[in-house]
Design an enzyme around this catalytic site. Sequence first.
Site, PDB file in Angstrom:
ATOM      1  CG  ASP A  60      -1.779   0.777   0.992  1.00  0.00           C
ATOM      2  OD1 ASP A  60      -1.522   1.803   0.302  1.00  0.00           O
ATOM      3  OD2 ASP A  60      -2.666   0.748   1.976  1.00  0.00           O
ATOM      4  CB  SER A  61       0.532   4.671  -2.153  1.00  0.00           C
ATOM      5  OG  SER A  61      -0.397   4.710  -1.492  1.00  0.00           O
ATOM      6  N   GLY A  62       0.971   4.754   1.615  1.00  0.00           N
ATOM      7  CA  GLY A  62       0.855   4.741   2.228  1.00  0.00           C
ATOM      8  C   GLY A  62      -0.063   5.757   2.755  1.00  0.00           C
ATOM      9  CG  PHE A  64      -6.267   3.741   5.406  1.00  0.00           C
ATOM     10  CD1 PHE A  64      -6.946   3.983   4.885  1.00  0.00           C
ATOM     11  CD2 PHE A  64      -5.581   3.178   6.661  1.00  0.00           C
ATOM     12  CE1 PHE A  64      -8.335   3.810   6.371  1.00  0.00           C
ATOM     13  CE2 PHE A  64      -5.890   3.112   6.954  1.00  0.00           C
ATOM     14  CZ  PHE A  64      -7.841   2.731   7.406  1.00  0.00           C
ATOM     15  CG  ASP A 114      -5.124   6.678  -2.128  1.00  0.00           C
ATOM     16  OD1 ASP A 114      -4.476   6.930  -1.429  1.00  0.00           O
ATOM     17  OD2 ASP A 114      -6.740   6.657  -2.229  1.00  0.00           O
ATOM     18  N   GLY A 218     -10.768   3.833   0.032  1.00  0.00           N
ATOM     19  CA  GLY A 218     -12.242   5.549   1.172  1.00  0.00           C
ATOM     20  C   GLY A 218     -13.073   4.792   1.888  1.00  0.00           C
ATOM     21  CG  ASP A 268      -5.964  -5.157   2.917  1.00  0.00           C
ATOM     22  OD1 ASP A 268      -5.380  -4.890   3.437  1.00  0.00           O
ATOM     23  OD2 ASP A 268      -6.645  -4.514   1.562  1.00  0.00           O
ATOM     24  CB  CYS A 306     -10.707 -25.739  11.822  1.00  0.00           C
ATOM     25  SG  CYS A 306      -8.908 -24.965  10.870  1.00  0.00           S
ATOM     26  CB  CYS A 308      -5.067 -24.619  11.055  1.00  0.00           C
ATOM     27  SG  CYS A 308      -5.601 -24.519  13.117  1.00  0.00           S
ATOM     28  CB  CYS A 311      -8.435 -27.367  14.720  1.00  0.00           C
ATOM     29  SG  CYS A 311      -9.368 -25.427  14.500  1.00  0.00           S
ATOM     30  CG  HIS A 337      -8.751 -21.280  14.173  1.00  0.00           C
ATOM     31  ND1 HIS A 337      -8.766 -22.522  13.639  1.00  0.00           N
ATOM     32  CD2 HIS A 337      -9.795 -20.621  14.012  1.00  0.00           C
ATOM     33  CE1 HIS A 337      -9.794 -22.332  13.634  1.00  0.00           C
ATOM     34  NE2 HIS A 337     -11.052 -21.608  13.705  1.00  0.00           N
TER      35      HIS A 337
END
Length: 376
Positions: A60-62, A64, A114, A218, A268, A306, A308, A311, A337
């Site tokens: 991410d460009s930063g 946010f 942005d 945004g 994400d 699950c 994993c 679990c 998990h």
Amino acid sequence: MPVGTLATVKGVSQDVLEELGVQILLGNAYHLYLRPGVEQVKKLGGLHRFMSWPRAILTDSGGFQVFSLSELRKVSEDGVTFRSHLDGSSHFFSPESAMEDQIGLGADIIMAFDECTEYPADRERARNSMELTLRWAERSKTYFEEHKHEVPWRTERKFAAETDELRSSGPTRTSVPTWDQRTQALFGIVQGGMDLALRKESAERTIEIGFPGYAIGGLSVGEPRSLTREVVEATLEYLPKDKPRYLMGVGTPEEIVEYANLGVDMMDCVLPTRAARHGLLFTSEGKISIKQARYASDQGPLDPNCRCRTCSRYSRAYLRHLYASNEILGQILNTIHNLTFYLDTMRSVRHSIGLGSLEQGKGARLLSGEQSQLKP
């Protein structure tokens, strides 16, 4: 995409992430710029080599993060002056410097710089912010096209060869260009606040600038979730279906299924890892707050559906004990998990899309435990 803000997914090593089937991680240019510094990462061969991660990375460009420093920033046409949240030192980001930083970090996908519009914002404010983002998008693309050959992996032949070999083997192997053959991909970001007409205009004008992928930014800035969905659905209508569509900063497992159903390709969110560290766990039987005393004698697995390592080996009673004792292992096991649950959810989404069965109203079944029955 699991979030690895500072070149690490908190509490989970890269070999475990590979075992979980993570295909791409998200890092953040703002945080890496402050610590350890872009030049340091670049000298060490770029982000892939620095963090020993041979698979894809998005940064991410930063924008946010700078937006979140509302009391410590000043926005102008040139860029944003801000103070570090670490030590108060003054810094400046522009579209050009954001591109320079992300090229130096060497991620596979990088984002245009942005301005994230706050919520609530009136129409004039949202339009001014959108116009600024569009001008910054043009500047971002111009700088990127002139400097994209400066990625650090161009000079790291040995590591490039090693990672090409790793990427061509194992369960997630794909036919992709070698490091020497490929370049970064710069995505544009659609803004416009919560105004649907501005979102349409932003999407159309961002497409005119031309990017290989488009993000919806945004959102998740305090607006009601129903409004988030409305904006996402309206914006997707104007984004090309033959290019990746990335919804930034969402969401819950239910939202992931819903947005994939609408046509989002990439998402994400810090939720699975952050919630795990606070004892909130996602399971096929619903959310569990492992801190609750009722789990103190529960010998059952966290999620019986699950597979994993958490679990498969540990009881709810033990996980509750680790949390109550503030043991680091508890945070690690919880994170493994939650990541597994999210990744299984996405695997189920892809499986259903492949079968042509991800239709309106059917997405809920992906959260019933069916995802845990699918092979990675």
